[in-house]
Design an enzyme around this catalytic site. Structure first.
Site, PDB file in Angstrom:
ATOM      1  CG  HIS A   1     -11.026   0.281   0.099  1.00  0.00           C
ATOM      2  ND1 HIS A   1     -10.738   1.496  -0.841  1.00  0.00           N
ATOM      3  CD2 HIS A   1     -10.177   0.829   1.467  1.00  0.00           C
ATOM      4  CE1 HIS A   1      -9.325   2.183  -0.593  1.00  0.00           C
ATOM      5  NE2 HIS A   1      -8.978   1.494   1.346  1.00  0.00           N
TER       6      HIS A   1
ATOM      7  CG  ASP B   1      -9.643  -6.342  -3.340  1.00  0.00           C
ATOM      8  OD1 ASP B   1      -9.474  -7.819  -1.943  1.00  0.00           O
ATOM      9  OD2 ASP B   1     -10.403  -5.211  -3.136  1.00  0.00           O
TER      10      ASP B   1
ATOM     11  CB  SER C   1      -1.333  -0.507   1.158  1.00  0.00           C
ATOM     12  OG  SER C   1      -1.763   1.423   1.301  1.00  0.00           O
TER      13      SER C   1
ATOM     14  N   GLY D   1      -7.661  -9.269   1.900  1.00  0.00           N
ATOM     15  CA  GLY D   1      -7.230  -7.910   3.374  1.00  0.00           C
ATOM     16  C   GLY D   1      -7.310  -8.690   4.362  1.00  0.00           C
TER      17      GLY D   1
ATOM     18  NE  ARG E   1     -10.487  -0.512   5.752  1.00  0.00           N
ATOM     19  CZ  ARG E   1     -10.114  -0.742   7.127  1.00  0.00           C
ATOM     20  NH1 ARG E   1     -11.050  -2.000   7.725  1.00  0.00           N
ATOM     21  NH2 ARG E   1      -9.651  -0.090   7.448  1.00  0.00           N
TER      22      ARG E   1
ATOM     23  CB  THR F   1      -6.755   1.955  -4.504  1.00  0.00           C
ATOM     24  OG1 THR F   1      -6.027   1.451  -3.762  1.00  0.00           O
ATOM     25  CG2 THR F   1      -8.172   1.923  -3.827  1.00  0.00           C
TER      26      THR F   1
ATOM     27  CE1 TYR G   1      -6.406   4.927  -1.632  1.00  0.00           C
ATOM     28  CE2 TYR G   1      -4.754   4.618  -0.522  1.00  0.00           C
ATOM     29  CZ  TYR G   1      -5.756   4.156  -0.529  1.00  0.00           C
ATOM     30  OH  TYR G   1      -6.924   3.363   0.592  1.00  0.00           O
TER      31      TYR G   1
ATOM     32  NE  ARG H   1     -12.470   3.192   5.943  1.00  0.00           N
ATOM     33  CZ  ARG H   1     -11.153   3.315   5.371  1.00  0.00           C
ATOM     34  NH1 ARG H   1      -9.864   3.182   5.865  1.00  0.00           N
ATOM     35  NH2 ARG H   1     -11.084   3.452   4.307  1.00  0.00           N
TER      36      ARG H   1
ATOM     37  CE  LYS I   1      -8.125  -3.240  -2.876  1.00  0.00           C
ATOM     38  NZ  LYS I   1      -8.003  -1.933  -2.292  1.00  0.00           N
TER      39      LYS I   1
HETATM   40  C1  LIG Z   1      -7.410  -2.940   7.770  1.00  0.00           C
HETATM   41  C2  LIG Z   1      -7.074  -2.230   6.083  1.00  0.00           C
HETATM   42  C3  LIG Z   1      -6.611  -1.388   5.130  1.00  0.00           C
HETATM   43  C4  LIG Z   1      -6.751  -1.166   4.329  1.00  0.00           C
HETATM   44  N1  LIG Z   1      -5.882  -0.128   3.183  1.00  0.00           N
HETATM   45  C5  LIG Z   1      -6.045  -0.458   1.741  1.00  0.00           C
HETATM   46  C6  LIG Z   1      -5.050   0.562   1.339  1.00  0.00           C
HETATM   47  O1  LIG Z   1      -3.970   0.794   1.555  1.00  0.00           O
HETATM   48  N2  LIG Z   1      -5.283   0.877  -0.025  1.00  0.00           N
HETATM   49  C7  LIG Z   1      -6.068   0.387  -0.469  1.00  0.00           C
HETATM   50  O2  LIG Z   1      -6.262   0.494  -1.462  1.00  0.00           O
HETATM   51  N3  LIG Z   1      -7.180  -0.477   0.074  1.00  0.00           N
HETATM   52  C8  LIG Z   1      -6.211  -0.715   1.052  1.00  0.00           C
HETATM   53  N4  LIG Z   1      -7.794  -1.890   1.817  1.00  0.00           N
HETATM   54  C9  LIG Z   1      -9.216  -2.531   1.516  1.00  0.00           C
HETATM   55  C10 LIG Z   1      -7.909  -3.470   0.827  1.00  0.00           C
HETATM   56  O3  LIG Z   1      -6.718  -3.771  -0.220  1.00  0.00           O
HETATM   57  C11 LIG Z   1      -9.106  -5.072  -0.072  1.00  0.00           C
HETATM   58  O4  LIG Z   1      -9.215  -4.563  -0.945  1.00  0.00           O
HETATM   59  C12 LIG Z   1     -10.715  -4.918   1.224  1.00  0.00           C
HETATM   60  O5  LIG Z   1      -9.159  -5.468   2.268  1.00  0.00           O
HETATM   61  C13 LIG Z   1     -10.560  -6.601   1.145  1.00  0.00           C
HETATM   62  O6  LIG Z   1     -11.555  -7.405   1.408  1.00  0.00           O
HETATM   63  P1  LIG Z   1     -11.843  -7.822   2.272  1.00  0.00           P
HETATM   64  O7  LIG Z   1     -11.074  -7.935   3.896  1.00  0.00           O
HETATM   65  O8  LIG Z   1     -12.941  -9.012   3.081  1.00  0.00           O
HETATM   66  O9  LIG Z   1     -10.747  -8.688   2.103  1.00  0.00           O
HETATM   67  C14 LIG Z   1      -7.551  -2.070   3.130  1.00  0.00           C
HETATM   68  C15 LIG Z   1      -8.432  -2.976   3.559  1.00  0.00           C
HETATM   69  C16 LIG Z   1      -7.597  -2.873   5.015  1.00  0.00           C
HETATM   70  C17 LIG Z   1      -8.988  -4.631   5.766  1.00  0.00           C
END
Ligand SMILES: Cc1cc2nc3c(=O)[nH]c(=O)nc-3n(C[C@H](O)[C@H](O)[C@H](O)COP(=O)(O)O)c2cc1C
Length: 410
Positions: free
Chosen positions: A303, A334, A129, A357, A306, A179, A153, A188, A279
């Site tokens: 995401h 994803d 990331s 993730g 999120r 992303t 980003y 959140r 993404k």
């Molecule tokens: C704690 C956390 C931090 C994340 N940080 C980023 C990030 O920095 N950049 C990004 O593109 N996605 C980020 N994501 C999203 C993940 O890349 C991914 O899309 C997501 O975790 C997929 O869902 P899952 O947790 O059900 O596998 C983050 C997700 C979590 C849980």
């Protein structure tokens, strides 16, 4: 009498190693989540586990997999099952990519290094990331011969973006992953309630929470301060030490550019000599634009729930997007991957691979680097078993023949 008792009583051998002891009790990702929840301070666990607003999309991402049932075929000689696949023309031991997650070191002091090493051992690509707590170069060294991608980003300062992309190229990253679902940060609410900041602020609440999670606290105070390592070494506005000490929402509002458009993706193409993984695509319409723009891999993603609550569950997008653009672009599913059977369903519906993730973050929080090895093996074993049970010998065999929409959703 004693002999009879001895013959029926079987105790599990006591495991001296506490990490092994913890892992021995984990049968699936939900168990790893439970262990992580116990070990991590509440604010840290909620940062990982939580999602936007009412968290309906988070729940839907997982629950929607139950909306697809299998149509297993039998007597198909599944003596040898091969889970290997290809993505961007290169091999994967099974069709999974480790998703980018910011601030990974709050789950474990080794953070991104541990995850990258485990991904290399598992034969899977790791995505770093932009908001990482280990730098582009440190992670490249840790991942060694492994495949590594860099998530981008859109910083307001495009000079900084260009510099990071150039560093990723120099450090042998194979693909960049813009992303595009983060024009502004989702709300959140668990983080809002806890006043969660990055890095975690040591206030009275943190001290009290730390006291009941001594293992995490001890590791946290002994290791070097957690900073945004990639941005810090690029000299971002976060300050040269990369520390922000503000809420993530405030920080990203200052730094991220909500003006991001398709023109910026074209610009990224002009400064990156390699494939793009886009993404955050959530509709067929945007997938069609991406395919027309020549995007190599479309990562269907919200995401992990999120960002926009009530965005569609990712698995439900796979078949329509594959129908529309599957012959032009590769597709990643994803969100919500908690079992190998989820991966099999996504492939059957038309995805080339999946991305996860939280599955590895829970494992990291539960048992550090060995936890990540464990979960990646667990998902591989799950996938192999599911393929055998549905009657598919290779990933190429996994087609829509094997799935149907269930009438009953769990
Ligand atoms: C704690 C956390 C931090 C994340 N940080 C980023 C990030 O920095 N950049 C990004 O593109 N996605 C980020 N994501 C999203 C993940 O890349 C991914 O899309 C997501 O975790 C997929 O869902 P899952 O947790 O059900 O596998 C983050 C997700 C979590 C849980």
């Amino acid at each position: 009498m004693l002999d009879t008792l001895r013959s029926v009583l079987q105790f599990r051998k006591f495991q001296l190693d506490p990490v092994e002891r913890r892992l021995a009790k984990a049968a699936n990702v939900a168990d790893l989540r439970r262990i992580a929840r116990r070990r991590l301070p509440r604010g840290v666990f909620d940062y990982i586990d939580g999602a936007a607003e009412d968290e309906r999309t988070l729940a839907a991402n997982c629950d929607a997999f139950a909306g697809y049932g299998f149509k297993p075929r039998v007597l198909r000689d599944v003596g040898v099952v091969d889970t290997s696949a290809t993505l961007l023309g290169k091999p994967l031991r099974y069709p999974l990519v480790l998703a980018p997650t910011g601030f990974t070191r709050i789950a474990d002091p080794q953070g991104e290094l541990a995850v990258a090493r485990a991904a290399t051992r598992a034969g899977l690509p790791y995505t770093l990331s932009t908001l990482s707590t280990r730098s582009i170069e440190e992670v490249a060294a840790a991942s060694g011969e492994g495949r590594r991608w860099f998530q981008v980003y859109a910083w307001r300062d495009r000079g900084l973006v260009k510099e990071m992309i150039e560093r990723a190229a120099a450090a042998g990253y194979e693909a960049i992953m813009p992303t595009v679902d983060t024009a502004v940060l989702g709300r959140r609410e668990r983080d809002v309630r806890r006043g969660f900041s990055l890095p975690p602020k040591i206030g009275l609440g943190t001290l009290l929470d730390g006291a009941v999670h001594p293992a995490w606290t001890w590791q946290f105070v002994r290791s070097e301060p957690i900073v945004f390592a990639t941005i810090a070494t690029s000299g971002a506005a976060a300050g040269r030490d990369g520390s922000t000490a503000v809420g993530l929402a405030e920080f990203t509002a200052q730094q991220f550019d909500p003006g991001l458009s398709w023109a910026d993706i074209e610009w990224m193409r002009s400064v990156w000599n390699g494939p793009l993984v886009l993404k955050g695509i959530q509709t067929v319409a945007d997938a069609e634009i991406a395919a027309k723009e020549g995007i190599e891999v479309i990562a269907l993603s919200n995401h992990g729930g999120r960002q926009l609550d009530d965005a569609p569950a990712v698995i439900d997008l796979v078949a329509p997007v594959a129908d529309a653009v599957g012959s032009t672009a590769e597709i990643i599913c994803d969100g919500g991957i908690r079992r190998g059977s989820d991966i099999v369903k996504a492939i059957a519906l038309g995805a080339t691979a999946c991305m996860a993730g939280r599955a590895y973050l829970y494992a990291l929080g539960a048992a550090g680097e060995r936890g990540v090895d464990f979960v990646l093996q667990l998902l591989a074993d799950d996938m192999r078993r599911t393929m055998a049970l549905v009657g598919a010998r290779t990933v190429g065999d996994v087609t829509s023949e094997f799935v149907e929409r269930s009438t009953v959703r769990a």
